[in-house]
Enzyme design. Structure first.
Site, PDB file in Angstrom:
ATOM      1  CE  LYS A  61      -3.703  -2.313   1.986  1.00 39.29           C
ATOM      2  NZ  LYS A  61      -4.602  -3.070   3.287  1.00 39.29           N
ATOM      3  CD  GLN A 105      -3.667  -4.644   6.355  1.00 34.24           C
ATOM      4  OE1 GLN A 105      -3.868  -3.615   5.804  1.00 34.24           O
ATOM      5  NE2 GLN A 105      -4.083  -5.765   6.072  1.00 34.24           N
ATOM      6  CG  ASP A 128      -9.947  -0.688   4.751  1.00 33.33           C
ATOM      7  OD1 ASP A 128      -9.751  -1.033   3.770  1.00 33.33           O
ATOM      8  OD2 ASP A 128      -9.540  -0.715   5.818  1.00 33.33           O
TER       9      ASP A 128
HETATM   10  N1  GUN Z   1      -6.861  -7.222   5.797  1.00 35.73           N
HETATM   11  C1  GUN Z   1      -7.331  -7.982   4.785  1.00 35.73           C
HETATM   12  N2  GUN Z   1      -7.730  -7.255   3.935  1.00 35.73           N
HETATM   13  C2  GUN Z   1      -8.146  -5.933   4.382  1.00 35.73           C
HETATM   14  C3  GUN Z   1      -8.544  -4.963   3.855  1.00 35.73           C
HETATM   15  O1  GUN Z   1      -9.188  -4.975   2.684  1.00 35.73           O
HETATM   16  N3  GUN Z   1      -8.429  -3.855   4.508  1.00 35.73           N
HETATM   17  C4  GUN Z   1      -7.707  -3.749   5.826  1.00 35.73           C
HETATM   18  N4  GUN Z   1      -7.817  -2.644   6.511  1.00 35.73           N
HETATM   19  N5  GUN Z   1      -7.152  -5.138   6.360  1.00 35.73           N
HETATM   20  C5  GUN Z   1      -7.483  -6.070   5.832  1.00 35.73           C
END
Ligand code: GUN
Length: 300
Positions: A61, A105, A128
């Site tokens: 990211k 996350q 998200d």
């Molecule tokens: N962990 C696995 N997929 C995701 C996601 O799309 N967003 C976040 N914040 N954590 C994750």
């Protein structure tokens, strides 16, 4: 004259190439926003503990932010962080002028109340789209942010010119992150891309669905999001169907999806690989949401 073979291998949908195409568009839009406002969109990513897969995701990211000209800040916290401490950090980021989007996350360590943390994020910075307000807007068909992986799936279909309108779509997996929001998006009358990438007849199948193979093999488009390595076998797929694999599982040394790629590609009409399918789109749609959040801050 060559004879057509009895089985024609599926068209491979290249998520990496599609993601780069969208990232180029986002990079241009970021440049225009910076020119117009003097402010650069910024993503704050919060990582608690040392879950190995999360380290990789967060690094991806950060690199993606750099590629499109966004700023990112990675906040690493120890696994011993309390819910209260994390909530205080979120409150600080909510009011921080520089921060356009906040991402926590997942998964969080078990002792942290994840729901309370996700609820604490200002919905205007909720890139998200996990906050209940954003989930509600999506369900009503007037989303502010679209959840990253579901929107990534729709982008792959759109950029491969595979329409969903009038099609039978089966999603396996009822998670809050993928299955439920994707079903919600596909049944709407329209999407940000237009009505051709909505208006599906959706079946949301899961671990308690009886005779699952009969349900999946009725679908024109089959989307696997169950988190079980190579769960979808060729017998579960209608010949010529489009198969989208959302899974990322480690199987020994190999990274595999929820679909048994080698056998399914022999029956499917089109299929996404793992890696290089949906994964790159998830990161890309996060960048898109960060751009939307930055615009929201600057008056829309
Ligand atoms: N962990 C696995 N997929 C995701 C996601 O799309 N967003 C976040 N914040 N954590 C994750």
């Amino acid at each position: 004259m060559t004879q057509p073979s009895a089985t024609t291998a599926a068209r491979i949908l290249d998520g990496k190439a599609i993601a780069l195409e969208i990232q180029n568009e986002i990079r241009d839009e970021v440049a225009a926003l910076v020119e117009q406002t003097g402010k650069r969109p910024k993503l704050a990513a919060v990582l608690v503990g040392d879950y190995p897969a999360s380290q990789v995701y967060v690094r991806n990211k950060e690199m993606a932010c750099k590629r499109v000209g966004m700023t990112s800040e990675l906040i690493r916290l120890s696994a011993a962080t309390t819910t209260e401490e994390l909530e205080q950090l979120i409150e600080r980021l909510n009011t921080d002028e520089e921060t356009s989007g906040i991402l926590v996350q997942l998964p969080l360590p078990k002792h942290i109340d994840a729901q309370r943390i996700l609820d604490a994020i200002d919905w205007r910075k909720d890139v998200d789209a996990f906050h209940p307000y954003n989930v509600g807007l999506l369900s009503q068909g007037r989303p502010q942010f679209l959840p990253c992986t579901p929107y990534g799936v729709i982008q792959i279909l759109y950029r491969s010119q595979i329409k969903t309108a009038g099609k039978k779509v089966c999603i396996i997996g009822r998670s809050d992150i993928v299955g439920k929001p994707l079903a919600s998006m596909l049944v709407q009358r329209s999407s940000p891309i237009g009505p051709d990438w909505a208006n599906a007849t959706v079946t949301l199948a899961h671990s308690q669905t009886p005779n699952l193979a009969a349900v999946t093999s009725d679908a024109d488009i089959l989307i696997a999001a169950i988190g079980q390595p190579e769960f979808v076998k060729a017998e579960m797929v209608r010949p010529g169907a489009t198969v989208i694999d959302v899974g990322i599982n480690r199987l020994g040394e190999r990274l595999v999806g929820d679909v048994d790629f080698e056998s399914v590609k022999e029956v499917a009409g089109a299929i996404t690989p793992v890696p290089g399918g949906v994964g790159p789109l998830t990161v890309t749609m996060l960048l898109n949401n960060t751009l939307i959040a930055a615009r929201l801050k600057n008056g829309g």
